[in-house]
Scaffold this motif. Sequence first.
Motif, PDB file in Angstrom:
ATOM      1  N   ASN A   6       0.858  -1.177   0.000  1.00  0.00           N
ATOM      2  CA  ASN A   6       0.000   0.000   0.000  1.00  0.00           C
ATOM      3  C   ASN A   6       0.900   1.234   0.000  1.00  0.00           C
ATOM      4  N   CYS A   7       0.546   2.193  -0.830  1.00  0.00           N
ATOM      5  CA  CYS A   7       1.358   3.402  -0.968  1.00  0.00           C
ATOM      6  C   CYS A   7       0.635   4.584  -0.325  1.00  0.00           C
ATOM      7  N   ILE A  65      -2.028   5.805   8.833  1.00  0.00           N
ATOM      8  CA  ILE A  65      -1.345   4.926   7.885  1.00  0.00           C
ATOM      9  C   ILE A  65      -1.395   3.489   8.386  1.00  0.00           C
ATOM     10  N   LYS A  68      -4.535   1.558   7.711  1.00  0.00           N
ATOM     11  CA  LYS A  68      -4.738   1.146   6.313  1.00  0.00           C
ATOM     12  C   LYS A  68      -3.650   0.199   5.812  1.00  0.00           C
ATOM     13  N   SER A  69      -2.725  -0.177   6.699  1.00  0.00           N
ATOM     14  CA  SER A  69      -1.606  -1.029   6.284  1.00  0.00           C
ATOM     15  C   SER A  69      -2.025  -2.499   6.358  1.00  0.00           C
ATOM     16  N   TYR A  73       3.673  -4.682   3.065  1.00  0.00           N
ATOM     17  CA  TYR A  73       4.570  -3.529   3.133  1.00  0.00           C
ATOM     18  C   TYR A  73       3.801  -2.231   2.890  1.00  0.00           C
ATOM     19  N   SER A  74       4.325  -1.169   3.491  1.00  0.00           N
ATOM     20  CA  SER A  74       3.716   0.152   3.367  1.00  0.00           C
ATOM     21  C   SER A  74       4.784   1.130   2.882  1.00  0.00           C
ATOM     22  N   SER A 144       4.951  -3.749   7.286  1.00  0.00           N
ATOM     23  CA  SER A 144       3.701  -3.286   7.898  1.00  0.00           C
ATOM     24  C   SER A 144       3.510  -3.816   9.308  1.00  0.00           C
TER      25      SER A 144
END
Length: 486
Positions: A6-7, A65, A68-69, A73-74, A144
């Motif tokens: 997720n970006c 953040i 939503k992780s 990986y974030s 994450s």
Amino acid sequence: MTNQINCFIACNDSTQTKKTVEQLTGSPLVKNIYLLVKKGNNIQLDGCQVIGIDSIPSSETVRKIAEKSDTSYSLIYTKDTPLEPGQYALERFFHLAESTRAGLVYADYYQLADGVRSNLPLIDYQEGSLRDDFNFGSVLFYNSECLKRAVAETTENYLFAGLYNLRLKVSQQAELLHINEYLYAEVETDTRKSGEKQFDYVDPKNRAVQLEMEAACTDHLKKTGAYLAPGFKSIAFDESKFPVEASVIIPIKNRVRTVEDAIKSVLRQKTSFDFNLIIIDNYSTDGTSALIEKYAGLDHRVIHIIPQRTDLEIGGCWNAGVDHPDCGKFAVQLDSDDVYQDEHTLQTIVNAFYEQNCAMVIGSYTMTDFDMEIIVPGLIDHKEWTPDNGRNNALRINGLGAPRAFYTPVLREIKVPNTSYGEDYALGLRISREYQIGRIYTSLYLCRRWEDNSDASLDIVRMNGYNLYKDKIRTIELKARKRKNP
């Protein structure tokens, strides 16, 4: 592998951010793209979800953040200018993170400034890389699980230190991995020279930021066993006899333009005790030696030393001065291109040793140009130092202030590292491990900024070398403090 990342993208301008989004959506590794938009801004981009935030570095943003992780990986991109990932850059981040189980992966990058593309190599993170301005670049590739665990362990609500606290917490769990490859390009908007940036952290307008950074760092030191509680060795100041009470020490090489001003500022000092001036002339070739010799002939207090060794840096010259039989009880610093504020500086420094029972005194200074006209930021007083927590907070910042003075027996025992950068910082950390460091918050000298300053305009290679050395000093000091603690 798909949908592993997720970006989270800083966004203030949809036109700029759209370019970044277009680069990221092409990778099958990317599951979702979230725009970090300040509350009140109405920004939308197709295919992206919006997260309303107060500021990029806050704890609130980091918590959102983490919520939503839901991927392995974030990726956090902290700038709002276009990001240009290199060929298979996300795949490279992902595979190395998988291979190492690192908590954070970061990489070298290309910098785009004023239309010029240049290499921006970074340095490896180590235990002592505690300074809050450590450069990871703007692409932070977090595991994450580590990220969410760090957020769960955070109880403070930081407005400025959220991201700093995050990487400290993650470093307690896993490695922070540096990839020595140029994996992306970013636009750099701060194009000031190194000498213009280095005093940002002591600018009074950043005081609230520094208090939060100190709190996050102190918490980290406590969690890792490196925190030192208040308590210092006492000094009687009568360990041995000295020829004078104080000696001003000036290491010098090729400063014919400035040394006369420095010498005059010392000789006009008014004190209740005897003092001298020891100048260690490191084989000057520009007329400096003759100028020093002239003053040595006019005033017996001026002692001109040319060391026997030819391999001395600034620290080695300091050792030569402190070891000299004419050195006084207190060794007081003055750089060859600076001058004391007035005729009471030396008395003020010596008084502080007795009043604060300390092995080292650090004063404050005023920034000036070559002609000694005051320039921004003006007074540098390092008020972030407190008697109880100063030696802990010293592990976070890159300098302790000036002018510096030392109780000579302690300095003779510890010795000064034979380097020309960071030697004073190393001494401050080492001395503060056991002794109180006294502080004077009024200006004691004028610090000239000019083209011959050692840190006026450093290229990235030299800047990295300096930062790596100070990080290593901190790493060594952390290990020593952990051993000192029960």
